[in-house]
Scaffold this active site. Structure first.
Site, mmCIF file in Angstrom:
data_model
loop_
_atom_site.group_PDB
_atom_site.id
_atom_site.type_symbol
_atom_site.label_atom_id
_atom_site.label_comp_id
_atom_site.label_asym_id
_atom_site.label_seq_id
_atom_site.Cartn_x
_atom_site.Cartn_y
_atom_site.Cartn_z
ATOM 1 N N CYS A 333 -7.807 -34.521 -0.619
ATOM 2 C CA CYS A 333 -7.725 -33.236 -1.328
ATOM 3 C C CYS A 333 -6.297 -32.756 -1.594
ATOM 4 C CB CYS A 333 -8.529 -32.145 -0.627
ATOM 5 S SG CYS A 333 -9.669 -32.687 0.628
ATOM 6 N N GLN A 380 -13.213 -43.232 0.532
ATOM 7 C CA GLN A 380 -14.326 -42.426 0.036
ATOM 8 C C GLN A 380 -14.385 -42.577 -1.476
ATOM 9 O OE1 GLN A 380 -13.080 -38.526 1.482
ATOM 10 N NE2 GLN A 380 -14.788 -38.572 2.901
ATOM 11 N N ASP A 382 -14.298 -40.343 -3.639
ATOM 12 C CA ASP A 382 -13.963 -38.932 -3.508
ATOM 13 C C ASP A 382 -13.716 -38.310 -4.873
ATOM 14 O OD1 ASP A 382 -13.528 -36.736 -1.993
ATOM 15 O OD2 ASP A 382 -11.624 -37.408 -1.139
ATOM 16 N N HIS A 384 -12.532 -34.461 -6.766
ATOM 17 C CA HIS A 384 -12.219 -33.026 -6.759
ATOM 18 C C HIS A 384 -12.303 -32.507 -8.170
ATOM 19 C CE1 HIS A 384 -10.588 -34.474 -2.949
ATOM 20 N NE2 HIS A 384 -11.063 -33.343 -2.514
ATOM 21 N N LYS A 463 -22.212 -25.157 0.524
ATOM 22 C CA LYS A 463 -22.259 -26.576 0.170
ATOM 23 C C LYS A 463 -23.683 -27.108 0.124
ATOM 24 C CE LYS A 463 -21.655 -28.099 4.923
ATOM 25 N NZ LYS A 463 -21.086 -29.072 5.846
#
Length: 642
Positions: A333, A380, A382, A384, A463
């Site tokens: 992140c 991951q 991942d 964002h 979430k």
RNA sequence: GCUGACGUAGCUCAAUUGGCAGAGCAGCUGAUUUGUAAUCAGCAGGUUGUGAGUUCGAUUCUCACCGUCAGCUCCA
């Protein structure tokens, strides 16, 4: 008088303090015999509990799932009874029923051995045979303290009880325990049980407290159920990704880098294929980026990791400053925020979805490491997402479809959990209202059932979690969609809106596979190593029947490889039977046998994994067509999830 | 990190009370040329996780370290 309403609508009026069993007796003698416990207003009570409140009244028999927990809880007491007989100095901790059985924690001077377990199990059988009734007594605090005077663990528990709580004890023969109940009527009800293993467990789960010895066990009403359960444990061992990883030659671990996998050539093909699958699906709507693995602490101070997460980071010694002031990244992140923040963004770019497969390092406790599911180094899939608040609704729906589609491609089912605002949180209530509403309406739009976990959200936003169940019914938390209002503040992220002024975007954290490593472990166990063709490291093995046909078989394999199929030639001088066995053991989806007949006809005899002798003689070109089709469509084909 | 168990050939496992470390599979060599789940023979393979200690002698006993595994609240 208490009014009890039976499931059929009939009612019973009884004075407070009436024993539950007396009420059951008014319904029927046979029911009383079959009854294990009762349920009043959703609370399970045993037959010897005096009723205090009226309401919905239900009798639990062996057929009701709730009664199994009662049996297991009683099993825990019977275990403790046996342990106290053989080890009178043992102090008793907690002994609850759990999902698959029960456990009991003991404080003993010398830890239990496997031999002890056998002795305890034998002793339990005696306790069962002695058929002690479980006798419930409600006592006051003074009396409770007196009864457990020699057991510091129980005294501590009593001290923690609220002033208005009922303190009850249960006695079965020689054993007395502080316990809320309920229990089965007597010890003879426990017929089919097994002690499984021992483990250390901190008193009250607190690592600063003393370690107790826990004994895990399980129990069922029926012998078949116990056997099925034990068989499932065996089956799980057979499918264990650590075992299959070795036998299928996919990956290994080595003490030179604990918690980090070495992927073999076969395993790497799978890992890359999985990555490529995700990359394919993300090609259109996502932007893949790469950011550094190593950062100095400025970044972690800004993100807050330096204060809260440093214990889990691999710190690097800086030669110039003589300090541990940089670290390998444990999460993506912050680096994504840096990249986003490095230039001005227009509202026209949003939602902007950064994705990456970068490698992460987390310094997990040595005792926490376990195969590929708990590692120190992993990647991951991942993402964002930077977006305007007004886009949340639509974006969440988009991400949910994406995530569920991913699982469906492997025949995996996901359980969805919606976690809302926790006690400790940032942001205004209006903001939480909007965020929760957006998440929930997106959830509802999918039409899929979900579980609400109130108060379980992150401090920065609500979430949605995705728990995937594998073929053995085990749940793994993999995917997540998290709204984050804090990060944009912390990193001062902005976009220029339609109104030509700057605004704060919202961030959504999204992961699908959890980690690619863990997802690989799940796939290995889910398919028991028999992967769908598109994922299998070796898709076709070509077997010439005799040496002189090796050149023909080689040509067949070459043709397949040219068509993009992972085909290999096995022209070893061993018998065909031997080579077929080897191919089956390695779970190769197809074996193509080339004999004289096939060589002359330009065909192959195809043996499909798991289909035994059943074979099909087909034209090489047609076979290539079929297999490439399966690969392209990522068909599950002969993969065996169940 | 903590508790317990474990660590022997590439893999799966043996090795009486401390007395020359073994088997199957895999590997290599040779013979066999095979029609759908193990052809036969031979060879090679080890500082018993690492390091100390006890002992005439340690895979075996002690200690430390490394690693692996089962767990470490689903609350009487």
């Amino acid at each position: 008088m208490l009014v009890l309403t039976l499931p059929d609508g009939a009612t019973r009026e009884v004075p407070p303090g009436t024993l539950a069993r007396d009420v059951v007796a008014t319904i029927g003698e046979r029911l009383l015999k079959a009854s294990i416990a009762v349920m009043v207003n959703g609370e399970t009570l045993d037959l010897n509990t005096p009723l205090r409140k009226g309401g919905a009244f239900r009798v639990l028999t062996e057929k009701d799932p709730e009664s199994l927990a009662v049996l297991r809880h009683s099993g825990a007491h019977i275990l403790a009874t046996a342990v106290r007989r053989l080890r009178p100095d043992a102090h008793i901790g907690f002994g609850p029923a759990i999902d698959d059985g029960f456990y009991y924690d003991f404080e003993v001077k010398t830890p239990f051995t496997p031999d002890d377990l056998e002795a305890f199990e034998a002793e339990m059988k005696k306790v069962v045979a002695e058929k002690y009734p479980f006798v419930r007594e409600e006592v006051d605090r003074t009396e409770a303290n007196k009864r457990f005077a020699d057991d510091p663990l129980k005294l501590e528990r009593i001290a923690d009880l609220g002033a208005d709580e009922v303190i009850s004890t249960y006695t079965d023969g020689p054993f007395i325990d502080l316990c809320r109940g309920p229990h089965v009527p007597d010890t003879s009800y426990l017929k089919h049980f097994k002690l499984l293993h021992t483990a250390g467990a901190y008193w009250r789960g607190d690592e600063r407290r003393q370690m107790l010895q826990r004994i895990y066990a399980t129990a069922f009403w029926k012998k078949e159920d116990l056997e099925t359960h034990l068989f499932r444990i065996e089956e799980a061992k057979r499918r264990d990704h650590r075992v299959l990883g070795k036998s299928l030659d996919l990956f290994m671990f080595h003490q030179v880098s604990p918690g980090a996998a070495f992927w073999t050539e076969r395993g790497t093909i799978m890992y890359n294929t999985l990555t490529e699958f995700v990359r394919d699906r993300q090609r259109e709507a996502f932007q893949e980026i790469k950011t550094p693995l190593l950062y100095n602490k400025m970044l972690w101070e800004q993100s807050g990791h330096w204060g809260k997460y440093r214990e889990n980071m691999f710190l690097i010694h800086n030669k110039e400053t003589e300090e541990l002031d940089s670290s390998l990244k444990p999460m993506n992140c912050p680096s994504h925020y840096v990249l986003y923040g490095a230039k001005k963004h227009s509202y026209r770019e949003l939602p902007l979805r950064y994705v990456t497969f970068d490698v992460l390092h987390r310094n997990e406790l040595t005792g926490a490491l376990s195969g590929l599911t708990r590692v120190r180094q992993f990647a991951q899939d991942d993402c964002h997402v930077f977006l305007m608040e007004s886009q949340i609704d639509q974006e969440v729906q988009f991400l949910m479809d994406f995530i569920l589609g991913h699982y469906a491609a492997f025949g995996l089912e996901a359980k969805i959990k919606f976690a809302t605002r926790p006690e400790v949180r940032i942001g205004t209530d209006e903001m939480w209202d909007r965020a929760e509403h957006a998440l929930e309406s997106a959830l509802k739009a999918t039409g899929k059932p979900y579980e609400l976990k109130a108060g379980d959200g992150a401090f920065y936003g609500p979430k949605i979690d995705f728990d995937v169940q594998d073929s053995l019914g085990r749940a793994w938390q993999l995917g997540t969609i998290q709204l984050d209002y804090a990060a944009p503040e912390r990193f001062d992220l902005e976009y220029v809106g339609e109104d030509n002024t700057t605004h704060r975007p919202v961030v959504i954290h999204r992961a699908v596979s959890g980690s690619l490593e863990r997802f690989m472990a799940i796939l290995i166990e889910h398919f028991a190593g028999a992967f769908p063709v598109w994922l299998a490291p070796e898709q076709v093995r070509v077997l010439p029947i005799s040496d002189d046909l090796a050149p023909v078989a080689q040509a067949v394999a070459d043709r397949m490889r040219a068509a993009g199929i992972r085909a290999h030639l096995d022209a070893r001088s061993d018998t065909l039977n031997y080579r077929i066995r080897d191919g089956e053991m390695m779970k190769v989806p197809y074996m193509a046998v080339v004999g004289k007949r096939e060589a002359e006809a330009g065909t192959i005899a195809v043996r499909e994994r798991g289909q035994g002798k059943k074979q099909e003689v087909v034209d090489v070109g047609a076979f290539i067509e079929r297999v490439t089709g399966e690969i392209r469509s990522r068909s599950l084909g002969s993969a065996t999830p169940a």
